[in-house]
Design a protein around this motif. Structure first.
Motif, PDB file in Angstrom:
ATOM      1  N   GLU A 116       0.833  -1.206   0.000  1.00  0.00           N
ATOM      2  CA  GLU A 116       0.000   0.000   0.000  1.00  0.00           C
ATOM      3  C   GLU A 116       0.867   1.256   0.000  1.00  0.00           C
ATOM      4  OE1 GLU A 116      -2.757   0.165   3.269  1.00  0.00           O
ATOM      5  OE2 GLU A 116      -3.051   2.305   2.961  1.00  0.00           O
ATOM      6  N   ASN A 117       1.919   1.242   0.843  1.00  0.00           N
ATOM      7  CA  ASN A 117       2.797   2.410   0.891  1.00  0.00           C
ATOM      8  C   ASN A 117       3.565   2.578  -0.409  1.00  0.00           C
ATOM      9  OD1 ASN A 117       1.913   2.758   3.432  1.00  0.00           O
ATOM     10  ND2 ASN A 117       3.765   2.033   4.436  1.00  0.00           N
ATOM     11  N   TYR A 118       3.902   1.474  -1.031  1.00  0.00           N
ATOM     12  CA  TYR A 118       4.582   1.562  -2.326  1.00  0.00           C
ATOM     13  C   TYR A 118       3.646   2.194  -3.350  1.00  0.00           C
ATOM     14  CZ  TYR A 118       6.183   0.022  -6.886  1.00  0.00           C
ATOM     15  OH  TYR A 118       6.558   0.001  -8.201  1.00  0.00           O
ATOM     16  N   ASP A 119       2.392   1.785  -3.288  1.00  0.00           N
ATOM     17  CA  ASP A 119       1.413   2.290  -4.242  1.00  0.00           C
ATOM     18  C   ASP A 119       1.180   3.783  -4.051  1.00  0.00           C
ATOM     19  OD1 ASP A 119      -0.664   2.711  -5.921  1.00  0.00           O
ATOM     20  OD2 ASP A 119      -1.987   1.195  -5.097  1.00  0.00           O
ATOM     21  N   LEU A 120       0.931   4.198  -2.811  1.00  0.00           N
ATOM     22  CA  LEU A 120       0.473   5.557  -2.577  1.00  0.00           C
ATOM     23  C   LEU A 120       1.604   6.547  -2.308  1.00  0.00           C
ATOM     24  CD1 LEU A 120      -2.647   4.702  -0.401  1.00  0.00           C
ATOM     25  CD2 LEU A 120      -2.520   4.992  -2.849  1.00  0.00           C
ATOM     26  N   PHE A 121       2.789   6.051  -1.884  1.00  0.00           N
ATOM     27  CA  PHE A 121       3.900   6.961  -1.603  1.00  0.00           C
ATOM     28  C   PHE A 121       5.131   6.700  -2.466  1.00  0.00           C
ATOM     29  CE2 PHE A 121       1.407   7.368   2.204  1.00  0.00           C
ATOM     30  CZ  PHE A 121       1.505   8.712   2.489  1.00  0.00           C
ATOM     31  N   GLY A 122       5.178   5.546  -3.095  1.00  0.00           N
ATOM     32  CA  GLY A 122       6.328   5.251  -3.924  1.00  0.00           C
ATOM     33  C   GLY A 122       7.553   4.796  -3.162  1.00  0.00           C
ATOM     34  N   ILE A 123       7.385   4.384  -1.923  1.00  0.00           N
ATOM     35  CA  ILE A 123       8.536   3.874  -1.166  1.00  0.00           C
ATOM     36  C   ILE A 123       8.803   2.439  -1.605  1.00  0.00           C
ATOM     37  CG2 ILE A 123       9.461   3.336   1.108  1.00  0.00           C
ATOM     38  CD1 ILE A 123       7.624   5.458   2.248  1.00  0.00           C
ATOM     39  N   VAL A 124      10.044   2.150  -1.995  1.00  0.00           N
ATOM     40  CA  VAL A 124      10.385   0.795  -2.427  1.00  0.00           C
ATOM     41  C   VAL A 124      10.876   0.012  -1.220  1.00  0.00           C
ATOM     42  CG1 VAL A 124      11.883  -0.569  -3.905  1.00  0.00           C
ATOM     43  CG2 VAL A 124      10.943   1.579  -4.733  1.00  0.00           C
ATOM     44  N   TYR A 125      10.185  -1.063  -0.913  1.00  0.00           N
ATOM     45  CA  TYR A 125      10.593  -1.904   0.210  1.00  0.00           C
ATOM     46  C   TYR A 125      11.459  -3.028  -0.339  1.00  0.00           C
ATOM     47  CZ  TYR A 125       7.464   0.676   3.186  1.00  0.00           C
ATOM     48  OH  TYR A 125       6.863   1.684   3.893  1.00  0.00           O
ATOM     49  N   GLU A 126      12.735  -2.946  -0.108  1.00  0.00           N
ATOM     50  CA  GLU A 126      13.655  -3.906  -0.712  1.00  0.00           C
ATOM     51  C   GLU A 126      13.532  -5.255  -0.027  1.00  0.00           C
ATOM     52  OE1 GLU A 126      17.146  -1.471  -0.253  1.00  0.00           O
ATOM     53  OE2 GLU A 126      17.362  -1.367  -2.438  1.00  0.00           O
ATOM     54  N   GLY A 127      13.401  -6.286  -0.854  1.00  0.00           N
ATOM     55  CA  GLY A 127      13.264  -7.626  -0.307  1.00  0.00           C
ATOM     56  C   GLY A 127      11.818  -8.061  -0.184  1.00  0.00           C
ATOM     57  N   HIS A 128      10.898  -7.219  -0.559  1.00  0.00           N
ATOM     58  CA  HIS A 128       9.481  -7.606  -0.539  1.00  0.00           C
ATOM     59  C   HIS A 128       9.246  -8.621  -1.663  1.00  0.00           C
ATOM     60  CE1 HIS A 128       5.130  -7.359  -0.860  1.00  0.00           C
ATOM     61  NE2 HIS A 128       5.104  -6.745   0.302  1.00  0.00           N
ATOM     62  N   PRO A 129       8.558  -9.737  -1.362  1.00  0.00           N
ATOM     63  CA  PRO A 129       8.436 -10.787  -2.375  1.00  0.00           C
ATOM     64  C   PRO A 129       7.562 -10.410  -3.568  1.00  0.00           C
ATOM     65  CG  PRO A 129       7.169 -11.332  -0.415  1.00  0.00           C
ATOM     66  CD  PRO A 129       7.974 -10.127  -0.082  1.00  0.00           C
ATOM     67  N   ASP A 130       6.674  -9.484  -3.401  1.00  0.00           N
ATOM     68  CA  ASP A 130       5.695  -9.238  -4.465  1.00  0.00           C
ATOM     69  C   ASP A 130       5.297  -7.769  -4.428  1.00  0.00           C
ATOM     70  OD1 ASP A 130       3.825  -9.599  -6.432  1.00  0.00           O
ATOM     71  OD2 ASP A 130       2.264 -10.273  -5.058  1.00  0.00           O
ATOM     72  N   LEU A 131       6.272  -6.897  -4.768  1.00  0.00           N
ATOM     73  CA  LEU A 131       6.008  -5.472  -4.627  1.00  0.00           C
ATOM     74  C   LEU A 131       5.313  -4.944  -5.878  1.00  0.00           C
ATOM     75  CD1 LEU A 131       6.530  -3.371  -2.412  1.00  0.00           C
ATOM     76  CD2 LEU A 131       8.523  -2.656  -3.681  1.00  0.00           C
ATOM     77  N   ARG A 132       3.982  -4.912  -5.825  1.00  0.00           N
ATOM     78  CA  ARG A 132       3.197  -4.345  -6.919  1.00  0.00           C
ATOM     79  C   ARG A 132       2.283  -3.284  -6.325  1.00  0.00           C
ATOM     80  NH1 ARG A 132      -0.522  -8.215  -8.572  1.00  0.00           N
ATOM     81  NH2 ARG A 132       0.009  -9.435  -6.763  1.00  0.00           N
ATOM     82  N   ARG A 133       1.655  -2.522  -7.203  1.00  0.00           N
ATOM     83  CA  ARG A 133       0.651  -1.581  -6.712  1.00  0.00           C
ATOM     84  C   ARG A 133      -0.491  -2.353  -6.085  1.00  0.00           C
ATOM     85  NH1 ARG A 133       0.461   3.777  -8.057  1.00  0.00           N
ATOM     86  NH2 ARG A 133       2.084   4.531  -9.455  1.00  0.00           N
ATOM     87  N   LEU A 134      -1.001  -1.843  -4.974  1.00  0.00           N
ATOM     88  CA  LEU A 134      -2.059  -2.591  -4.285  1.00  0.00           C
ATOM     89  C   LEU A 134      -3.437  -2.156  -4.762  1.00  0.00           C
ATOM     90  CD1 LEU A 134      -2.587  -4.607  -1.916  1.00  0.00           C
ATOM     91  CD2 LEU A 134      -2.916  -2.633  -0.499  1.00  0.00           C
ATOM     92  N   PHE A 135      -3.685  -0.843  -4.778  1.00  0.00           N
ATOM     93  CA  PHE A 135      -5.027  -0.365  -5.090  1.00  0.00           C
ATOM     94  C   PHE A 135      -5.158   0.086  -6.542  1.00  0.00           C
ATOM     95  CE2 PHE A 135      -5.139   0.890  -0.424  1.00  0.00           C
ATOM     96  CZ  PHE A 135      -5.753  -0.290  -0.079  1.00  0.00           C
ATOM     97  N   LEU A 136      -4.172   0.820  -7.011  1.00  0.00           N
ATOM     98  CA  LEU A 136      -4.286   1.363  -8.352  1.00  0.00           C
ATOM     99  C   LEU A 136      -3.711   0.371  -9.351  1.00  0.00           C
ATOM    100  CD1 LEU A 136      -3.252   4.881  -7.217  1.00  0.00           C
ATOM    101  CD2 LEU A 136      -5.507   4.192  -7.953  1.00  0.00           C
ATOM    102  N   TRP A 137      -3.927   0.653 -10.611  1.00  0.00           N
ATOM    103  CA  TRP A 137      -3.497  -0.279 -11.633  1.00  0.00           C
ATOM    104  C   TRP A 137      -2.047  -0.011 -12.018  1.00  0.00           C
ATOM    105  CZ3 TRP A 137      -7.320   3.258 -11.540  1.00  0.00           C
ATOM    106  CH2 TRP A 137      -7.168   4.410 -12.284  1.00  0.00           C
ATOM    107  N   GLU A 138      -1.443  -0.971 -12.712  1.00  0.00           N
ATOM    108  CA  GLU A 138      -0.002  -0.909 -12.959  1.00  0.00           C
ATOM    109  C   GLU A 138       0.406   0.266 -13.841  1.00  0.00           C
ATOM    110  OE1 GLU A 138       2.656  -2.559 -11.741  1.00  0.00           O
ATOM    111  OE2 GLU A 138       1.220  -3.372 -10.316  1.00  0.00           O
ATOM    112  N   THR A 139      -0.500   0.686 -14.748  1.00  0.00           N
ATOM    113  CA  THR A 139      -0.115   1.767 -15.662  1.00  0.00           C
ATOM    114  C   THR A 139      -0.346   3.147 -15.053  1.00  0.00           C
ATOM    115  OG1 THR A 139      -2.303   1.517 -16.653  1.00  0.00           O
ATOM    116  CG2 THR A 139      -0.454   0.476 -17.790  1.00  0.00           C
ATOM    117  N   PHE A 140      -0.771   3.194 -13.821  1.00  0.00           N
ATOM    118  CA  PHE A 140      -1.020   4.490 -13.170  1.00  0.00           C
ATOM    119  C   PHE A 140       0.316   5.196 -12.938  1.00  0.00           C
ATOM    120  CE2 PHE A 140      -2.196   7.389  -9.782  1.00  0.00           C
ATOM    121  CZ  PHE A 140      -3.450   7.804 -10.171  1.00  0.00           C
TER     122      PHE A 140
END
Lengths: 383, 234, 195
Positions: free
Chosen positions: C111-135
């Protein structure tokens, strides 16, 4: 446990099938979407897709006054408006150090427990709906729910979106007549519960479909930050009403029902038992309700002019035991009428974390009841 | 084949008199509409808060079955009526339009609640569609947040009135070349592409909301962040 | 039962030397983001803390930097919270992911990656949670500019043309003008306070 792996019995080569559940599906409880890979009818992988009800609650709250966010919290988990209000009021009261009069505290507890009854009843109705008992249990559940909603409407002015809590108290006092109504409802409620239980608890279909399905180990439940009845069904005793003792919960005598196995049946049954405990709390609260103010006098002017309410610079995390789990609000104030940051820690979202672990190896029909037993509301998942 | 237009009519008073004698007179259109009006099957499609009130309307107390609409179909292919019950987000909008396209004619659409009509309280969100009428033609708007179940029943009665007013000759779904399939919007980099379908909806020349309340989006307007380290402890 | 941040800090210092920390508002600020994993692992395993429950992970945009806030509680000991803060620059923000320690961080970090753009290194599946990938963009950052949903842009006109939908002349012209000037139709902002 009959969780056989498909890979082990590879006598027959079968192709996996990818299917898409939702966002429009009758048993995903809203616009939830799951991307499921199946081998025959057995689930190989399941990936939830979120965001179909992402209503930007947090962004909007950062642009409006503190009090103006209160009606928005109603719409988070739209089955339990009162407890959502409760959490938010608690967080802001912590932020601005506001005292709440005793009568208001009692009223808050009464409303929160009534909401718990509403939520658990609706959940049981929907869960059985998912099991195939189409609509009849929902009819029973909604019959009782309507009685509570009528009370809410009389007290707060709205059936579902109550908007009843204020920082430092509650919006309106409850009259003696309304209290008598609540009393009547609380006294009649155990009879309904017993009737419901007699129909369901030992029902063979319910037992066969739910027992040993979706077993959640306590270690995983804690590690994945699950809260609420889902956690307690796995046998972990953690209830914020006992741990944090927020509001007045230290005054009431009640127990925390725990499950033994952590399967779907336990998750269902823990909720039935929790309703009995809620009735107990309600009885005590109604007995002990003192006379007095329902609002902190210092906060009264802010009801008319919410823009004058400027909490000091700082942050606060307030949390309550909502019927779905730990509902937390993280609010950062910059000293202006609008919060700098407003975040909701939604139990529904975080409880979905383990959905894949619970479903893999089970049949597709079980995935639906496992999802139903986790109890999500999309307004809170996506916010 | 040329058909003469059916203009013959029997006045209502005469009809009433005849009915007393056991003679029942009707027109084909009336019969047709009576059948359609009494079995409007809604799509089982809940979006948000209003969906709970929709379920409440289907339950024993409000009992939508009295109007012949208790049969909520899970498949759009079997549904006549789509009740948009809740906020339509931009991510959800393509799915909603596609569902509407999949429904067979004649089909109707009720927007239930402020969100579905115009975005409601969530209108300023970056992911909230400001009303489904930007892409689909709406038959009945049902304001409220959420509307009570009684309001939904009233909306259904209004829809029944609309159905009664339609005739077989004038029915648009029998007309040739009529566009009833609406293009599905796509998810773009900032929102939906297109932002609205100009053949269905166009913005009003005067935005009264802007004039009355100003622009409510403040994000980015605050240029001083709070400093928590130096703030006095609570 | 709340814990005192000063005490927790001194315990971490003795057990895991070399972690730079600062205490304010009863919370611990880790000066270097890469220390987060060590501090959290210690708090989780140390027998007198046993912070086994990560209640909330959230992020705040403080204009000069982004901050990730962690609330840790102990289910075993019924204590808490220990609040950890990590600050990263707005450009290329990277924080080690806590998913290895706490599964509960999985969706919240997404969620934080999606809405703030913080990259959590080592996260197994870091994708946008709420919005779509092309956002494009991260909408809860304070500098996010929202689209104006009443004004059509050139991309919309092209799409409408492709689908054979007519659009009014003025709208069409306005969209082309915007493209010429290289502008987007964005929601205006004024200094007025909201309702």
């Amino acid at each position: 446990m009959h969780r056989t792996s498909v890979r082990d019995r590879n006598e027959i080569d079968t192709q996996t099938l990818e299917i898409n559940f939702g966002p429009q599906h009758p048993s995903t409880h809203g616009v939830f979407r799951m991307h499921v890979v199946l081998d025959g009818e057995t689930i190989v992988s399941l990936k939830p897709v979120f965001g179909y009800l992402h209503r930007n609650h947090e962004q909007i709250a950062e642009n409006i006054t503190y009090l103006a966010s209160m009606p928005y919290t109603d719409r988070l988990d739209y089955l339990n408006a009162m407890t959502n209000n409760f959490g938010y009021a608690l967080a802001v009261e912590k932020l601005a150090s506001i005292e709440v009069p005793e009568r208001a505290q009692y009223l808050r507890v009464i409303m929160a427990e009534l909401t718990r009854l509403v939520n658990h009843m609706a959940l049981i109705g929907f869960l059985l709906n998912d099991l195939g008992a189409f609509f009849t249990p929902v009819l029973y559940a909604f019959r009782e729910r309507e009685k509570i909603l009528d009370l809410f409407e009389e007290i707060s002015g709205s059936r579902m979106m109550c908007n009843y809590f204020r920082f430092g108290g509650v919006k309106r006092d409850v009259s003696d007549g309304q209290l008598a109504e609540i009393q009547k409802l609380v006294e009649a409620f155990p009879r309904f519960l017993d009737e419901f239980e007699a129909l369901l608890a030992k029902n063979e279909i319910l037992c066969m479909r739910c027992q040993n399905v979706g077993v959640l180990s306590p270690a995983l439940a804690v590690n994945a930050s699950l809260t609420g009845p889902v956690l307690r069904a796995s046998g972990v005793s953690y209830d914020l009403r006992k741990v944090d003792r927020y509001s007045l919960y230290d005054r009431f005598d009640f127990r925390i029902p725990l499950g033994a196995k952590g399967d779907t049946y336990d998750r269902y049954y823990v909720r039935v038992l929790e309703m009995h405990e809620s009735v107990k709390i309600l009885r005590q609260a109604l007995r002990g309700l003192p006379a007095g103010d329902t609002m902190n006098k210092k906060m009264l002017p802010f009801l008319k002019a919410p823009r004058n309410f400027k909490p000091p610079v700082g942050d606060a995390y307030g949390r309550i035991e909502s019927p779905k789990g730990e509902l937390g609000y993280y609010v950062v104030s910059d000293g202006s009428p609008q919060p700098w940051r407003y975040h909701v820690r939604a139990p529904s979202l975080i409880n979905v974390t383990v959905l894949e672990d619970l479903c893999v190896g089970h049949k597709i029909a079980d995935a639906i009841i496992i999802l139903g037993s986790i109890d999500i509301v999309l307004g809170e998942v996506d916010r | 084949m040329n058909l003469t237009k059916n203009i013959s009519s029997v006045c209502d008073r005469l009809k009433g008199e005849l009915m007393k004698e056991g003679v029942f007179l009707t027109t084909l259109t009336q019969l047709y509409n009576w059948g359609r009006r009494s079995s409007v099957w809604p799509l089982q499609f809940g979006l948000a808060c209003c969906a709970i009130e929709m379920i409440a309307a289907a339950c024993a107390r409000f009992d939508i079955a009295r109007f012949g609409s208790e049969l909520f179909r899970a498949s759009p292919r079997q549904a006549d009526l789509m009740i948009i019950s809740g906020t339509v987000t931009k991510k959800m909008a393509p799915a909603v339009v596609r569902l509407y396209n999949q429904m067979p004619e004649p089909k109707y659409l009720i927007t239930m609640g402020a969100c579905a009509i115009a975005g409601g309280p969530f209108i300023d969100g970056y992911n909230v569609l400001r009303g489904i009428d930007r892409y689909l033609p709406v038959d009945v708007h049902l304001p409220g947040c959420p509307p009570r179940p009684e309001a939904l029943l009233y909306g259904l009665m209004e829809l029944q009135k609309k159905i009664d007013s339609q005739t077989i000759e004038g029915a648009e779904w029998y007309r040739k070349g009529l566009k009833r399939e609406f293009p599905v919007p796509e998810l773009g980099p900032y929102g939906l592409v297109p932002k609205y379908n100009p053949e269905v909806w166009q913005p009003r020349a005067q935005d009264s909301r802007k004039q009355k309340y100003g622009l409510p989006i403040l994000t980015g307007k605050k240029d001083k962040a709070p400093e928590l380290e130096t703030a006095p402890a609570a | 039962m709340p814990l005192l941040a000063e005490e927790v800090k001194s315990r971490i210092e003795t057990a895991e030397p070399g972690i730079a920390m600062k205490v304010f508002r009863n919370s611990i600020l880790l000066e270097k983001p890469e220390d987060l994993l060590r501090a959290a692992a210690f708090l989780k395993s140390a027998p007198d803390f046993r912070m086994d429950y990560l209640a909330s992970v959230t992020a705040v945009d403080y204009l000069k930097y982004l901050e990730s806030v962690y609330h840790l509680y102990s289910i075993e000991k019924k204590t808490g919270p220990v609040v950890l803060r990590v600050r990263v620059p707005r450009k290329d923000p990277r924080i080690p992911s806590l998913v290895g320690l706490y599964r509960g961080a999985e969706l919240q970090e997404r969620e934080n990656y999606d809405l703030f753009g913080i990259v959590y290194e080592g996260h197994p599946d870091l994708r946008r949670l709420f919005l779509w990938e092309t956002f494009e963009g991260h909408p809860l950052r304070k500098d996010y500019v929202q689209e104006d949903s009443e004004v059509l842009e050139a991309a919309d006109i092209e799409w409408l043309d492709r689908h054979g939908i007519s659009s009014p002349k003025e709208v069409r012209q306005h969209a082309l003008e915007l493209r010429k000037q290289g502008k987007r139709a964005v929601a205006e902002k004024d200094g007025k306070e909201g309702a």
